[in-house]
Design a protein around this motif. Sequence first.
Motif, mmCIF file in Angstrom:
data_model
loop_
_atom_site.group_PDB
_atom_site.id
_atom_site.type_symbol
_atom_site.label_atom_id
_atom_site.label_comp_id
_atom_site.label_asym_id
_atom_site.label_seq_id
_atom_site.Cartn_x
_atom_site.Cartn_y
_atom_site.Cartn_z
ATOM 1 N N GLN A 1 37.992 37.061 -15.204
ATOM 2 C CA GLN A 1 36.848 37.840 -14.736
ATOM 3 C C GLN A 1 36.772 39.103 -15.576
ATOM 4 O OE1 GLN A 1 37.071 39.687 -10.826
ATOM 5 N NE2 GLN A 1 34.927 39.182 -10.419
ATOM 6 N N SER A 2 35.642 39.330 -16.205
ATOM 7 C CA SER A 2 35.504 40.513 -17.065
ATOM 8 C C SER A 2 35.426 41.778 -16.224
ATOM 9 C CB SER A 2 34.258 40.382 -17.947
ATOM 10 O OG SER A 2 33.106 40.228 -17.144
ATOM 11 N N SER A 3 35.709 42.907 -16.858
ATOM 12 C CA SER A 3 35.702 44.182 -16.146
ATOM 13 C C SER A 3 34.287 44.521 -15.692
ATOM 14 C CB SER A 3 36.237 45.298 -17.042
ATOM 15 O OG SER A 3 35.426 45.418 -18.197
ATOM 16 N N GLY A 4 34.219 45.319 -14.665
ATOM 17 C CA GLY A 4 32.917 45.706 -14.132
ATOM 18 C C GLY A 4 33.026 46.078 -12.671
ATOM 19 N N GLN A 5 31.895 46.347 -12.083
ATOM 20 C CA GLN A 5 31.851 46.840 -10.716
ATOM 21 C C GLN A 5 32.443 45.862 -9.709
ATOM 22 O OE1 GLN A 5 27.895 47.985 -9.600
ATOM 23 N NE2 GLN A 5 28.535 50.068 -9.112
ATOM 24 N N ASP A 6 32.276 44.551 -9.970
ATOM 25 C CA ASP A 6 32.726 43.539 -9.017
ATOM 26 C C ASP A 6 34.098 42.976 -9.344
ATOM 27 O OD1 ASP A 6 30.332 43.753 -7.616
ATOM 28 O OD2 ASP A 6 29.335 42.293 -8.933
ATOM 29 N N ASN A 7 34.748 43.489 -10.379
ATOM 30 C CA ASN A 7 36.044 42.938 -10.781
ATOM 31 C C ASN A 7 37.057 43.063 -9.648
ATOM 32 O OD1 ASN A 7 38.920 43.331 -12.072
ATOM 33 N ND2 ASN A 7 37.688 42.203 -13.571
ATOM 34 N N ALA A 8 37.809 41.976 -9.410
ATOM 35 C CA ALA A 8 38.756 41.948 -8.295
ATOM 36 C C ALA A 8 39.842 43.009 -8.435
ATOM 37 C CB ALA A 8 39.393 40.563 -8.185
ATOM 38 N N LEU A 9 40.154 43.415 -9.678
ATOM 39 C CA LEU A 9 41.197 44.423 -9.901
ATOM 40 C C LEU A 9 40.647 45.839 -9.843
ATOM 41 C CD1 LEU A 9 43.236 42.811 -12.812
ATOM 42 C CD2 LEU A 9 43.492 42.500 -10.354
ATOM 43 N N GLY A 10 39.339 45.977 -9.697
ATOM 44 C CA GLY A 10 38.742 47.305 -9.630
ATOM 45 C C GLY A 10 38.779 48.003 -10.971
ATOM 46 N N ALA A 11 38.928 49.312 -10.928
ATOM 47 C CA ALA A 11 38.836 50.127 -12.146
ATOM 48 C C ALA A 11 40.166 50.330 -12.847
ATOM 49 C CB ALA A 11 38.228 51.491 -11.795
ATOM 50 N N VAL A 12 41.280 50.133 -12.131
ATOM 51 C CA VAL A 12 42.590 50.405 -12.737
ATOM 52 C C VAL A 12 43.637 49.466 -12.141
ATOM 53 C CG1 VAL A 12 43.086 52.243 -11.059
ATOM 54 C CG2 VAL A 12 44.300 52.225 -13.234
ATOM 55 N N VAL A 13 44.567 49.051 -12.999
ATOM 56 C CA VAL A 13 45.658 48.176 -12.563
ATOM 57 C C VAL A 13 46.977 48.737 -13.086
ATOM 58 C CG1 VAL A 13 45.366 46.645 -14.550
ATOM 59 C CG2 VAL A 13 46.549 45.804 -12.523
ATOM 60 N N PHE A 14 48.011 48.700 -12.243
ATOM 61 C CA PHE A 14 49.340 49.226 -12.586
ATOM 62 C C PHE A 14 50.254 48.039 -12.883
ATOM 63 C CE2 PHE A 14 47.157 52.051 -9.735
ATOM 64 C CZ PHE A 14 47.348 53.317 -10.276
ATOM 65 N N ARG A 15 50.839 48.033 -14.071
ATOM 66 C CA ARG A 15 51.637 46.888 -14.517
ATOM 67 C C ARG A 15 53.136 47.157 -14.371
ATOM 68 N NH1 ARG A 15 47.653 42.903 -15.447
ATOM 69 N NH2 ARG A 15 45.944 43.820 -16.654
ATOM 70 N N TYR B 1 50.901 42.769 -8.990
ATOM 71 C CA TYR B 1 50.772 44.138 -9.474
ATOM 72 C C TYR B 1 50.008 44.960 -8.453
ATOM 73 C CZ TYR B 1 47.295 40.960 -11.518
ATOM 74 O OH TYR B 1 46.432 39.928 -11.726
ATOM 75 N N LEU B 2 49.959 46.259 -8.683
ATOM 76 C CA LEU B 2 49.128 47.158 -7.881
ATOM 77 C C LEU B 2 47.782 47.281 -8.574
ATOM 78 C CD1 LEU B 2 51.490 50.229 -7.273
ATOM 79 C CD2 LEU B 2 51.266 48.200 -5.864
ATOM 80 N N HIS B 3 46.736 47.362 -7.804
ATOM 81 C CA HIS B 3 45.439 47.538 -8.451
ATOM 82 C C HIS B 3 44.417 48.133 -7.492
ATOM 83 C CE1 HIS B 3 43.550 43.990 -6.483
ATOM 84 N NE2 HIS B 3 44.733 43.410 -6.617
ATOM 85 N N ASP B 4 43.368 48.633 -8.089
ATOM 86 C CA ASP B 4 42.189 49.104 -7.388
ATOM 87 C C ASP B 4 41.445 47.873 -6.853
ATOM 88 O OD1 ASP B 4 40.115 50.782 -6.554
ATOM 89 O OD2 ASP B 4 39.113 50.686 -8.503
ATOM 90 N N THR B 5 40.383 48.047 -6.119
ATOM 91 C CA THR B 5 39.602 46.914 -5.626
ATOM 92 C C THR B 5 38.143 47.316 -5.454
ATOM 93 O OG1 THR B 5 39.348 45.317 -3.809
ATOM 94 C CG2 THR B 5 40.168 47.510 -3.230
ATOM 95 N N ALA B 6 37.281 46.328 -5.587
ATOM 96 C CA ALA B 6 35.860 46.573 -5.319
ATOM 97 C C ALA B 6 35.563 46.524 -3.821
ATOM 98 C CB ALA B 6 35.018 45.522 -6.049
#
Length: 459
Positions: A335-349, A357-362
Amino acid sequence: MKAVKYFVVIFFSIFCTAICAQNVNIGAEITAALENNTYLSKLNYPKSVFRFYTDNYSGYHWTDSRQRQEQSKIALLLLTKADHYGLSLSDYHLEALSLEKLEQWADFPSEKNQKERTLFDILLTDGLITFINDLHFGKYNPLYQKTQIDTSRINGFCADEILSTARMHTDFQGAILKAQPSLKAYSDLQTYLDRSHTANDRIVSQTEMGKIIINMERLRWINTQSAYYIMVNIPSYTLELHQGDEMFGFKIVVGKSTTKTPVLESEISYFSTAPDWRVPQSIFRKEMLPEMMKDRSYLADHNYSIYDGSGNKVTVNASKLRQINNSPNNYSVRQSSGQDNALGAVVFRFENPYAVYLHDTAQKQFFDREKRALSHGCVRVENADRLAAMLLAYDGSEYKVSELENAILSYEKRDFVLSEPVPIIITYLTCLIENGKLILYTDIYQFDRSLEGKFNQNR
């Protein structure tokens, strides 16, 4: 005058010879006992006990009136308070140890009770080594067996060396208790439990006591000793960033009971903005493929692309969709980055064998729910951008915070590498102390029962 000096020299020589002979006998008594299977069968950590006596002269250590009788009393009293540390009194040979017995050897004992004295000394040593190991590793550590702990140094920790060092320390008890985890969650629970035992009116019920004990046990399985760390607690749906005495809390979403978030330890070395999401195969097969078969526009509507085994992007038509459905393991989805991306705006690896992993969410609305076991196993963090900015600031890169904010706003792909990785702990604690009060959490994965059974069986 020469005759007097000669007499003194002869007397001193005879005295030293007698003392040395006695020390040899004492050493021989302990050594013989540690080679006797009858003695060894009574010990929890026989190899550690043997090392303790070998490295520190194999004579009596606790029953010799010339060597710190007060320290021996402190050692015994500490074992009798093992329940104040969430441990069982039955594990430390207290049926054979007592202050009354210790006081028998206030003066040099006669030969007739040497065997009793030897056994007492060895059992007290083993009781203390067991206590130190239980404080540090716990009783039911899933990573380390008792034989492994007895045989080798684990992450630099060795109980017999801790005990040897403690005997040289003015604060003998304090030196032993340093074996405990330094995590705030642990010290809060231990302080609360100790207060409960010493209060005239018990402040916790038997059920609550059991919860405290098993969660202190879980905290002992954690290796992290840093004062700077992230702790994710699954049952409370919270993430805590600890920076010394400061703590900052965040709401999280964790895995459903069918796709549990794993318990683990690792380090966050970097985080990324505007991430692509490589969809796990299980989600692709079980959830996405049925939707794709029903509606071909599903992919475009959610910014998904399909790739073949060589990594080439696939154009999806009716014929290709049937091929994908017949052999889904030959394809992958991103899934490409964007407003609806399941990982949101930032992901912690961070490295881990579970690919979580930890991540933001839409789906920000999920953070308003009380029960937040909703994900496929990864941890979604509310205000993930704030967490990222705090990590940069603590890492000495506060000047990069504006770059982070711009990258998030513009969906620009950027990696922010930390000069010092941050320890991350994902744990499972069904009780914690908050503002001095014990808070119980729902056992959402039903993990408590088996651990409670082990402790109940040992009582």
